[in-house]
Design an enzyme around this catalytic site. Sequence first.
Site, PDB file in Angstrom:
ATOM      1  CB  SER A  70     -52.164  24.686 -23.279  1.00  0.00           C
ATOM      2  OG  SER A  70     -52.612  23.508 -23.006  1.00  0.00           O
ATOM      3  CD  GLN A 178     -61.800  16.719 -26.891  1.00  0.00           C
ATOM      4  OE1 GLN A 178     -62.263  15.946 -27.353  1.00  0.00           O
ATOM      5  NE2 GLN A 178     -60.647  16.680 -25.883  1.00  0.00           N
ATOM      6  CB  SER A 198     -54.568  20.193 -29.643  1.00  0.00           C
ATOM      7  OG  SER A 198     -53.259  19.089 -29.023  1.00  0.00           O
ATOM      8  CB  CYS A 323     -56.068  19.318 -16.064  1.00  0.00           C
ATOM      9  SG  CYS A 323     -56.365  19.092 -17.932  1.00  0.00           S
TER      10      CYS A 323
HETATM   11  C1  LIG Z   1     -56.631  18.839 -24.834  1.00  0.00           C
HETATM   12  C2  LIG Z   1     -57.505  20.209 -24.876  1.00  0.00           C
HETATM   13  C3  LIG Z   1     -56.832  21.380 -24.902  1.00  0.00           C
HETATM   14  C4  LIG Z   1     -55.284  21.459 -24.452  1.00  0.00           C
HETATM   15  O1  LIG Z   1     -54.503  21.041 -25.754  1.00  0.00           O
HETATM   16  P1  LIG Z   1     -52.988  20.466 -25.498  1.00  0.00           P
HETATM   17  O2  LIG Z   1     -52.514  20.324 -26.824  1.00  0.00           O
HETATM   18  O3  LIG Z   1     -52.757  19.272 -24.750  1.00  0.00           O
HETATM   19  O4  LIG Z   1     -52.319  21.522 -24.930  1.00  0.00           O
HETATM   20  C5  LIG Z   1     -57.522  22.467 -24.788  1.00  0.00           C
HETATM   21  N1  LIG Z   1     -58.606  22.589 -25.013  1.00  0.00           N
HETATM   22  C6  LIG Z   1     -59.434  21.482 -25.188  1.00  0.00           C
HETATM   23  C7  LIG Z   1     -60.853  21.676 -25.367  1.00  0.00           C
HETATM   24  C8  LIG Z   1     -58.793  20.393 -25.103  1.00  0.00           C
HETATM   25  O5  LIG Z   1     -59.661  19.016 -25.232  1.00  0.00           O
END
Ligand SMILES: *Cc1c(COP(=O)(O)O)cnc(C)c1O
Length: 395
Positions: A70, A178, A198, A323
Amino acid sequence: MIYADNAATTKMSSAAINSMIDCIKNDWGNPSSLYSFGQRAKEILSSARKNIAECINADPDEIYFTSGGSESDNQAILSAAKIGAKKNKRHIISTTFEHHAVLHTLEKLKKEGFEIELLEVHENGIVLPEQVKNSIREDTCLVTIMFANNEIGTIQPIEEIGKICREKKIIFHTDAVQAAGHLPIDIKAQNIDMLSISAHKFHGPKGIGVLYARKGVALSNLIEGGAQEKGKRAGTENLPAIVAMATALKSACENMKVNSEKVSALRDKLIEGLEKIPHCELNGDRENRLPGNVNFCFEGIEGESLLLLLDDKGICASSGSACTSGSLDPSHVLLAIGRPHEVAHGSLRLSIDETNTPEEIFCIVKSVAEVVDYLRNMSPLWKDKVCGKREFVLR
Ligand SMILES: *Cc1c(COP(=O)(O)O)cnc(C)c1O
């Protein structure tokens, strides 16, 4: 328990946990300190940065540590917007099915006078490079399109989109949260200027991520303070998490081919099993999808009820996006690919990984079939459909 919600988060690998604990116990110094204990922490930080850079073919200088996907999305988009605004360019291209970290940041920019153009996604969950090409204007300052969708798993033509942006000298950002650790990423070959990662989506810890920004793309700060991350992201580095993320990403990239073959074979078994249930449909392109993603709509079902009954059977899955749970709106992604509200409400996402077994896949198919049947039998609406008073939406 059968865990089939890896798109929401993954279990940390033993190697990542061990490297994290080792760092907490033995290398807890501050990388900014000048004595050798601090300098040792600094070296560990550099080595993690180098390992991560190698996984995406970037330079270590281009890797910025953040608190996760995020934050990386926010910083990338706001930075590109600022660069654009300086040149009086305020047009941004994205898609209707991005993660909320992208969509909500764009909404914020819209209130500040930016023009946000969200491209429609095709029924198969893919945007075409031509759509991007046709939308680019003189005043376009950013194209941000996700690498792979978190709900329906569809993989976007990133390299081609990147090429178009590069030719037009427009910043191209991709949310690769992802994709990282699951699909090959090469920021050079794929013409990517900024990219978000992430750790907790590839068996690393939560609360840590990466923003890759190509040299020459000026980042603006979300967080002011010390000079960490070349002054672009203040705060003492979360070294244990960074080390664990590097361990997890390296391992994911080294084992990508083997894992991806294994997981996509399981995924195909799962799809074949679920397809036998009447009046359901796979969401997103069958071929061009993440190895571990399965997403179905079941007519006549409430996704939430399906999830709760699966939970009773020990299966962890997801409906729409975590979410948005708590809101009654169906998934914006399923609406984006043209699913009617009624059908979008009955969605189920199963995201598996290399630790799932064929037995688990068999058990999931059996359980989903039972629960869907049970829920449909309770629904007056369904009875109307069965006796022909109402039309079925899905074949
Ligand atoms: C999980 C996710 C996020 C958010 O990542 P965080 O580390 O949880 O803030 C953003 N974009 C996508 C496509 C995600 O799957």
